[in-house]
Design a protein around this motif. Structure first.
Motif, PDB file in Angstrom:
ATOM      1  N   MET A 129       0.901  -1.286   0.088  1.00 43.55           N
ATOM      2  CA  MET A 129      -0.017   0.017  -0.141  1.00 43.55           C
ATOM      3  C   MET A 129       0.851   1.355  -0.037  1.00 43.55           C
ATOM      4  SD  MET A 129      -2.895   1.515  -0.098  1.00 43.55           S
ATOM      5  CE  MET A 129      -4.023   0.289  -0.152  1.00 43.55           C
ATOM      6  N   LEU A 155      -7.935  -1.976   2.837  1.00 46.33           N
ATOM      7  CA  LEU A 155      -7.355  -0.995   2.422  1.00 46.33           C
ATOM      8  C   LEU A 155      -7.699  -0.595   1.006  1.00 46.33           C
ATOM      9  CD1 LEU A 155      -3.799  -2.112   3.729  1.00 46.33           C
ATOM     10  CD2 LEU A 155      -5.398  -0.311   4.693  1.00 46.33           C
ATOM     11  N   MET A 157      -7.592  -2.528  -1.919  1.00 47.12           N
ATOM     12  CA  MET A 157      -6.668  -3.329  -2.753  1.00 47.12           C
ATOM     13  C   MET A 157      -7.513  -4.539  -3.290  1.00 47.12           C
ATOM     14  SD  MET A 157      -3.041  -3.535  -0.767  1.00 47.12           S
ATOM     15  CE  MET A 157      -1.960  -3.621  -1.961  1.00 47.12           C
TER      16      MET A 157
END
Length: 570
Positions: A129, A155, A157
């Motif tokens: 990240m 997050l 993703m």
């Protein structure tokens, strides 16, 4: 003590021999490998890449292709996270080469065995990240990483899992429940609802299937797919997959190409270990080429092996190949030392009475645990775990026997373990030191292996007098290659061979050469490698001996002669 058993599967060996132009002995060996019916025999003898199942049968592969092609077209940053063993390194190489060929904005990270541990971890996701990575693609790992992939999704993703390990599960009174990670796509033939017929492909072959699918979407030339056959074959043998059906065809095709490889790194490694201008066999991959690729992930960083496979410069490739060979030589010396320590510990304690061995070698390098476990399993014919002291907890590797599913037994010890994963025949784990004795006790309390199960069985394909051996039969045996797990090298046997001459030879005096005569009067040379003095003394002190063997043609000074290589004797 060994138990010799003869495989006695029935078929019309004469008829099969006539139909396929092979000796009835070859027909019998094929039947012993459970190859039955015209279609299966034809594929076994003459199978080609056209007989391999389509990638389209893999669950989620269409979804993965749409995700990844979209990321490629958008220039989105992707990261491949592989594994540090031979399968993980080759799988990473396959994905990286394939994605870059399609213009992807991609990099890779192979976890460090000591610093990171196996597979995908929270700190690797956090680092991705921070590096601006949008999409993670795993290879040879990820199926057990539910919490880590949950973190990646939180997050924002995208995650695509490509793996071949067992899907985690829990057993309750209602039955078995499988636990899949919340990835955007999961390609793993071991998923219960995956229709791919071969459940035993390695991680590199799963990765190759994904690249094949992408190549077809982008309409790349069919011949470009051939670039991946060599690494896929190396991984299939190195990760000890069953050499049956698709796997056997892939390995056969890869082995045929390896002596002429265009890959500069592989070419340099083949030269460094003395295999240049030679026929390369599955044995060479398993015991010479493969261990060098594995060595960097064991004692250094697997990125070095990946760099070798990617190398485009002959000088750099030669240096990397030399480094890997040196690392493997160092690994061999450390393995011998660790194995001797393990044997002493077992023989001086109650461990030798356990049906499942748990051996704690605190000072042993954790990367050698699996190799040493394999040595102990071979010596005692018992499932074995070797534990070593890691940075945060103990780490361990296990190697199993055919009748003990190591992964399923670890599931029963779930509450004692920090982390675990693997196959029926091999597994890895982390455990706190205070739980080791309870772990050992639980494994043995749950173990259903009998004394009979722990007697090594020598499985004989054909009881065959040496008088039957001729050059044509020996040459026909080569059509059964490549040999390995699931397609073992044939084993023959004969009783009552009279010993005429015995001699010990070789620089290290580890070779016995003897002359044998069978009851029909046929005379042939035999070779035995191993505990030479012990075998020579045995042969000299008995009028006749019984042996298991494999026949071969010996070429020396331009002359050829038939001989047998003795495996076992009594």
């Amino acid at each position: 003590m060994e138990k010799w058993v003869v495989t006695a599967k029935k078929a019309d060996f004469q008829g099969i021999g006539r139909k396929y132009g092979i000796d009835p002995v070859i027909a019998r060996i094929i039947r012993n490998r459970d190859i039955t019916g015209d279609e299966a025999i034809e594929e076994y003898l003459n199978g080609t890449l056209a007989d391999i199942p389509s990638w389209k049968l893999l669950k989620d592969i269409d979804k993965a292709v749409e995700i990844i092609s979209g990321k490629i077209d958008a220039g989105t940053k992707m990261r491949i996270i592989g594994d540090y063993d031979i399968d993980g390194v080759t799988a990473t190489y396959i994905l990286l080469k394939g994605f870059k060929r399609l213009g992807a904005n991609v990099d890779t990270y192979i976890p460090d065995r000591v610093a990171d541990g196996y597979g995908i971890h929270d700190h690797l996701i956090k680092k991705a990240m921070e590096d601006g990575i949008d999409t993670i693609v795993t290879c040879d790992n990820g199926i057990s990483a539910s919490s880590q992939i949950t973190y990646a999704k939180e997050l924002g993703m995208t995650v695509v899992v490509t793996d071949h390990h067992e899907v985690p599960f829990t057993d309750t009174e209602e039955g078995r429940t499988y636990i899949l990670p919340p990835a955007d796509a999961i390609i793993n033939p071991k998923q219960a609802d995956c229709t791919y017929p071969n459940k035993n492909i390695c991680g590199a072959v799963v990765a190759m299937k994904l690249v094949f699918a992408l190549y077809e979407k982008y309409r790349l030339p069919e011949e470009e797919k051939e670039d991946f056959l060599e690494p896929a074959a190396i991984a299939t043998v190195g990760d000890i997959m069953d050499l049956q059906g698709e796997n056997r065809i892939l390995v056969k095709e890869g082995l045929a190409r390896l002596p002429f490889t265009k890959n500069k790194g592989l070419k340099a490694l083949i030269r460094a270990i003395g295999l240049e201008d030679q026929k390369i066999t599955s044995y060479d991959i398993g015991f010479r080429l493969g261990p060098c690729i594995n060595a960097s992930g064991r004692l250094d960083t697997a990125m070095r092996s990946l760099a070798l496979l990617q190398s485009e410069d002959e000088e750099e490739a030669a240096k990397l190949a030399g480094d890997l060979k040196a690392l493997n030589d160092s690994r061999k010396a450390l393995t011998e030392k660790g194995t001797e320590k393990a044997y002493k510990l077992i023989e001086s304690s109650n461990l030798k009475n356990d049906r499942v061995m748990v051996v704690f070698l605190p000072e042993c390098h954790e990367s050698l645990a699996g190799i040493i476990a394999g040595r102990i399993r071979e010596k005692y014919h018992k499932p074995t775990f070797v534990l070593t002291r890691g940075e945060k907890s103990l780490k361990g590797s296990g190697r199993s026997t055919e009748n003990y599913s190591m992964y399923e037994e670890l599931v029963k010890c779930d509450s004692l373990l920090v982390q675990y994963g693997g196959h029926p025949m091999a597994a890895g784990l982390s455990i706190e030191e205070e739980n080791v004795e309870k772990f050992r006790q639980t494994l043995n309390d749950n173990c259903t292996l009998t004394e009979e199960d722990m007697i090594p069985k020598i499985v004989i394909d054909v009881p065959m007098p040496i008088s039957y051996i001729n050059e044509e039969l020996v040459e026909q045996l080569s059509i059964l290659e490549p040999f390995g797990k699931g397609n073992t090298k044939p084993l023959f046997a004969q009783k009552n061979l009279r010993v005429l001459k015995v001699g010990i030879y070789g620089k290290t005096q580890n070779t016995v050469k003897l002359q044998l005569r069978d009851p029909s009067g046929a005379v042939m040379d035999g070779l035995y490698w191993g505990e030479a003095k012990e075998f020579a003394d045995f042969a000299r002190s008995h009028e006749t001996i019984s042996v298991t063997y494999y026949p071969r043609i010996n070429s020396y000074m331009g002359r050829e002669s038939l001989q047998i290589v003795i495996q076992n004797y009594c």
